[in-house]
Design an enzyme around this catalytic site. Structure first.
Site, PDB file in Angstrom:
ATOM      1  N   MET A 203     -91.749  -9.127  34.233  1.00 56.69           N
ATOM      2  CA  MET A 203     -91.140 -10.335  34.785  1.00 56.69           C
ATOM      3  C   MET A 203     -90.487 -11.169  33.693  1.00 56.69           C
ATOM      4  O   MET A 203     -91.105 -11.449  32.665  1.00 56.69           O
ATOM      5  CB  MET A 203     -92.230 -11.136  35.526  1.00 56.69           C
ATOM      6  CG  MET A 203     -91.721 -12.398  36.165  1.00 56.69           C
ATOM      7  SD  MET A 203     -90.489 -12.016  37.455  1.00 56.69           S
ATOM      8  CE  MET A 203     -89.459 -13.460  37.331  1.00 56.69           C
TER       9      MET A 203
ATOM     10  N   GLU B 245     -85.788  -6.882  30.992  1.00 55.18           N
ATOM     11  CA  GLU B 245     -86.277  -8.272  31.070  1.00 55.18           C
ATOM     12  C   GLU B 245     -85.534  -9.151  30.066  1.00 55.18           C
ATOM     13  O   GLU B 245     -85.204 -10.304  30.355  1.00 55.18           O
ATOM     14  CB  GLU B 245     -87.784  -8.339  30.831  1.00 55.18           C
ATOM     15  CG  GLU B 245     -88.617  -7.429  31.736  1.00 55.18           C
ATOM     16  CD  GLU B 245     -88.290  -7.516  33.210  1.00 55.18           C
ATOM     17  OE1 GLU B 245     -87.876  -8.603  33.684  1.00 55.18           O
ATOM     18  OE2 GLU B 245     -88.411  -6.481  33.914  1.00 55.18           O
TER      19      GLU B 245
HETATM   20  N1  PHE Z   1     -87.857  -9.695  38.420  1.00 53.07           N
HETATM   21  C1  PHE Z   1     -88.623  -8.564  37.993  1.00 53.07           C
HETATM   22  C2  PHE Z   1     -87.629  -7.609  37.364  1.00 53.07           C
HETATM   23  O1  PHE Z   1     -87.310  -7.674  36.253  1.00 53.07           O
HETATM   24  C3  PHE Z   1     -89.331  -7.854  39.074  1.00 53.07           C
HETATM   25  C4  PHE Z   1     -90.436  -8.590  39.738  1.00 53.07           C
HETATM   26  C5  PHE Z   1     -90.267  -9.068  41.015  1.00 53.07           C
HETATM   27  C6  PHE Z   1     -91.642  -8.771  39.112  1.00 53.07           C
HETATM   28  C7  PHE Z   1     -91.276  -9.719  41.675  1.00 53.07           C
HETATM   29  C8  PHE Z   1     -92.654  -9.413  39.758  1.00 53.07           C
HETATM   30  C9  PHE Z   1     -92.484  -9.871  41.042  1.00 53.07           C
HETATM   31  O2  PHE Z   1     -87.046  -6.788  37.948  1.00 53.07           O
HETATM   32 ZN    ZN Z   2     -85.084  -7.371  37.078  1.00 53.10          ZN
END
Ligand code: PHE
Ligand code: ZN
Length: 886
Positions: free
Chosen positions: A275, A310
């Site tokens: 995340m 990320e």
């Molecule tokens: N946004 C994160 C990604 O890099 C994915 C994610 C979504 C993680 C929801 C945790 C909860 O793709």
């Molecule tokens: Zn992402």
């Protein structure tokens, strides 16, 4: 009695928020049994809202309100209403400060959304709607605020206190009255306004790896990776990955980190991969921890990709974020595209492309053809967590890639620059992105935008006619797109269709379209826009073999009546490596589909010698590009074969594929054995592309040799297993043994567990390799493993390895007696009470149930109904199963 049907959220109902929050001051006090969160929000009416008298509505989820005050004065109970999922204050001034105090219970938070406890401390996950599980808030991405966060916790148990931004103060309160043992606190401030989903905090006992990076403008950035105590020797690779990604983004996109400090924290309990919280990424340990003896080449590569992903989000996601969750692919599709390009630059570009397409076909194409099909920009959802899908991520990345292909690399870069100039610091839509690409390139992308709104995998039907006397070749291309739920009729898409013409000598023919003065280029990107189009190539001196959809220029299904001679020619000679691979896959597909129907008719298939000869040539060529050879020698997966059939017969698919592998192994035993020896990697292990490529070809050879069911080969395999100084070779041997009903199997599995029971990520591999075994006893073994000490239903990685492994094991999951379905239903129901996000992801295993025979359908229907009728079922799982049953 049925639970009430969950509410649906629609894109068409989007309205700007009635209030904005400019700043947030959080005070988080971590006590043993609960955590108290005091939040002061600076609120004001949003001038852009149509409703200037709207009440203030704050989201909430499992919060216990203790106190509430407006501009410092406690609110009387009559001034506000607390409901299960919201807090409403009907009358508020135009600008004010709201303070709430609430209690939460992170140790009971098995959903792993919001603030939760894990082995080494407390962690957060707020995307998409987890922040409302920490405090009352307008929890949507178009509300961006500045955060300051003070965390208090026991010093000895939670020495590390982190949040986004910069540490501005800290201290200890060792002798605070009534508080033993000693406590400490830290205050963090994030200078960048951000949506709540990017909030993060950590209070834990962790070790820290430190490094630094000088950005191209000369700023020195501190880098920290925090991991479970004792695991510092497992985070060096992730640190290198981070630095590679930082350099790459500067070089390729001119994007520099905007922070003085960048932190990554690894946690073993995590629903997803990682995340991108601003300045404080939280990662699943799977994408941080690695050491040659515990991580495979594939794991190392994934770490590069996920760390990059990320990191890249800092610009594509954080600086420019989504207006609402329907725009998720704005950030995810674009960031996946960026991490794919990063991977292609680090490893082999063609092999990266092949793997992307394999992945797309294994997950996204079936999704697009099933009950959960949705456009890259979905139009509605019950639960947004269900839309972190292959379509939003991988098809979203394909859509970005098509723009790149249509406008070219330089214009794409200009478009990115313009996108940041226009939208930095804002929450925007996919239209905004496409508009920037259109304005920067001057290419009309109006029709192209349909890719965002139409679900389903388009089909291209291509035919060619060569006229020798006039030296003209006419390509006729018809496009169509099958109906998907809620979208019976589709409009033609704007499709970049890359083609080349391969001559008899294997060289590309220079391409000249009718009307052009002279030939130009060997690959041409044709722009398809209508349902049927004709392209006439002139001065084509010989009948060529068309090489269509080069590099997989669009996420479509291509149909062309290739003969096996033509495919063999392309496999040997096409200048486009992707299409060389594709030709091999088509040849194999053709043979396998034939073998499947032969087996279904009750007879043994006979395989063409010409195919064996083609395979032998690819193998002989292996040393020139071993990574490519390993891909080219891997047969299409059972899932992919199933997608090609009207009614799936999983047993026949499995049998045909195993028969063909055995046939190849018998016919080319000497060749596989020789290549196995030749591709041995000397010297110490390195996860770099070259040695990894050699290992992949070598282990592919081992896999084929193990089809011979020969004690000598098994001894060789066992020897590799025992002697391997790296996890890649150990796992390859173990996976081969796990598919084999032989005495060595149990020995290897037992030794592996005894050696690695203390390393959770390796235990996941051990569970996974058993759950994906082709042996008939697999389901029974998986059920046994559910109660093994190695398994834990609360840990998503364990669930993905064991239950997810079985679910993806087509022949065992789809057993004719319905035992696999019954098993999955039991697990989904058990999981749903703990972690709905993970339960719903597992429930997707039923997606393709209607493609199976009536007996299997009746088993899966009753499994689905049993899940649907479970009391208190989450909306996550309800959405998945109700769509499957619809
Ligand atoms: N946004 C994160 C990604 O890099 C994915 C994610 C979504 C993680 C929801 C945790 C909860 O793709
Ligand atoms: Zn992402």
């Amino acid at each position: 009695m049925r639970d009430p049907v969950p509410q649906v959220t629609y894109l068409k109902d989007y309205a700007p928020p009635a209030f904005l929050i400019t700043s947030v001051d959080l005070d988080v006090d971590i006590e043993d049994e609960f955590t108290r969160v005091r939040a002061t929000l600076a609120l004001q009416r949003n001038p852009r809202s149509a409703d200037s008298a709207a009440p203030l509505v704050l989201n909430a989820d499992e919060l216990e309100l203790e106190a509430i005050a407006l501009n410092g004065a406690p609110l009387p109970a009559s001034a506000y209403a607390v409901e299960a999922n919201r807090l409403t204050i009907s009358s508020v001034p135009a600008q004010f400060a709201l303070t709430t105090v609430c209690k939460i219970y992170p140790k009971q938070n098995t959903k792993l959304m919001g603030l939760y406890a894990s082995k080494d401390g407390y962690f957060t996950q707020c995307e998409a709607e987890g922040f409302r599980r920490i405090t009352y808030f307008i929890d949507r991405p178009d509300v961006m605020a500045r955060y300051s966060v003070t965390i208090h916790a026991d010093q000895a148990t939670y020495p590390v206190l982190l949040s986004n931004g910069n540490l501005v103060a800290s201290g200890d309160a060792s002798h605070q009255e009534g508080k033993t043992p000693a406590r400490h606190w830290a205050r963090w401030e994030d200078p960048f306004p951000k949506p709540s989903y990017l909030f993060a905090m950590v209070a834990a006992k962790l070790d820290k790896l430190e490094d630094s990076f000088v950005t191209r403008s000369g700023r020195n950035v501190g880098l920290q990776i925090y991991v479970e105590p004792g695991k510092l020797d497992q985070c060096g690779f992730a640190m290198q990955a981070l630095k590679k990604a930082m350099r790459w983004d500067e070089e390729v996109f001119g994007l520099e980190l905007d922070l003085d400090q960048y932190m990554i924290v690894a946690v073993g309990d995590f629903n997803m991969g990682a995340m991108e919280n601003k300045g404080l990424n939280i990662f699943n340990t799977k994408y941080v921890l690695a050491r040659p003896d515990i991580a495979t080449d594939g794991d190392f590569m994934h770490i590069d990709r996920v760390v990059g992903h990320e990191y890249f989000h800092n610009w594509t996601g954080n600086r420019v974020t989504c207006r609402d969750w329907f725009q998720l692919s704005l950030t995810e599709g674009l960031t996946v595209f960026r991490d794919q390009e990063f991977g292609a630059d680090l490893y082999s570009r063609p092999v990266a492309r092949i793997q992307e397409v394999r992945g797309l076909r294994a997950a996204q194409f079936p999704e697009d053809a099933g009950p959960m099909a949705h456009p890259v920009r979905p139009q509605s959802y019950m639960e947004i967590s269900n839309f972190y899908t292959a379509t939003v991520y991988e098809k979203g990345a394909e859509v970005v890639r098509m723009i790149h292909t249509l406008i070219g690399r330089e214009n794409f870069r200009k478009g990115m620059d313009l996108y940041f100039r226009r939208f930095d610091g804002q929450a925007v839509t996919m239209d905004d992105f496409v508009q920037a690409m259109q304005d920067a390139s001057g290419t009309d992308l109006a029709q192209f935008r349909r890719w965002y709104d139409q679900a389903g995998t388009p089909v291209l039907e291509v035919s060619s006619a060569y006229d020798a006397p006039s030296q003209r070749l006419t390509l006729t291309v018809k496009q169509s797109c099958p109906p998907t739920p809620g979208q019976p009729d589709k409009l033609p898409l704007h499709i970049p269709f890359a083609v080349g013409l391969v001559g008899g000598d294997g060289d590309d023919i220079a391409l000249q379209l009718e009307g052009e003065g002279r030939p130009g280029g060997a690959t041409r990107v044709l722009s398809l826009k209508s349902s049927e189009e004709h392209f006439v190539f002139v001065s084509v001196g010989q009948k060529p073999v068309p090489s269509l959809l080069r590099s997989f220029s669009a996420p479509v299904i291509l149909k062309y009546p290739y003969t096996s001679e033509e495919l063999t020619h392309l496999l040997a000679r096409d200048a486009d490596a992707f299409n060389r691979w594709e030709a091999g896959q088509r040849l194999a597909l053709d043979i396998l589909l034939r073998a499947i129907s032969t087996l279904q008719a009750g007879t043994e298939p006979v395989f063409r010698e010409s195919f064996v000869a083609a395979v032998a040539r690819v193998l002989a060529d292996g040393p020139t590009d071993p990574a490519f050879a390993a891909e080219a020698l891997s047969l299409p997966s059972e899932v992919y074969l199933a997608e090609q059939m009207k009614m799936v017969n999983p047993d026949a698919i499995h049998a045909a594929r195993v028969r063909l592998r055995r046939h190849l192994a018998h016919s080319l035993r000497a060749e596989f054995a020789a290549m196995y020896v030749r591709q041995r990697v000397a010297g110490p292990y390195s996860p770099d592309a070259d040695p990894a490529a050699r290992r992949s070809l070598r282990n592919l050879c081992l896999g084929y040799l193990m089809e011979l069911d020969d004690p000598e080969v098994r001894a060789l395999c066992m020897e590799q297993f025992d002697r391997a100084d790296n996890m890649t070779d150990a796992m390859a041997a173990l996976a081969a043994l796990a598919n084999c009903d032989c005495p060595e199997r149990a020995q290897a599995l037992d030794r592996f567990y005894a050696k690695w029971r203390g390393e959770p990520l390796v235990v996941d591999k051990w569970l996974g390799v058993q759950a994906t075994s082709r042996l008939p006893g697999t389901l029974t073994q998986v059920i046994r493993l559910l109660s093994h000490e190695a398994f834990n239903m609360r840990n998503p990685n364990k669930v993905y390895a064991l239950i997810g492994g079985l679910r993806s094991n087509q022949v065992r999951f789809h057993a004719a007696d319905g035992a696999g379905y019954h098993f999955l239903a039991d697990q989904v129901i058990a999981l749903d009470a703990l972690n709905p996000t993970v339960a719903a992801r597992m429930a997707r295993g039923f997606d393709r149930w209607r493609k199976f025979d009536a007996v299997r359908q009746s088993h899966s229907r009753s499994a689905l109904e049993r899940i649907r009728d479970t009391r208190g079922l989450s909306k996550d799982t309800f959405e998945v199963v109700s769509r499957a049953l619809a």
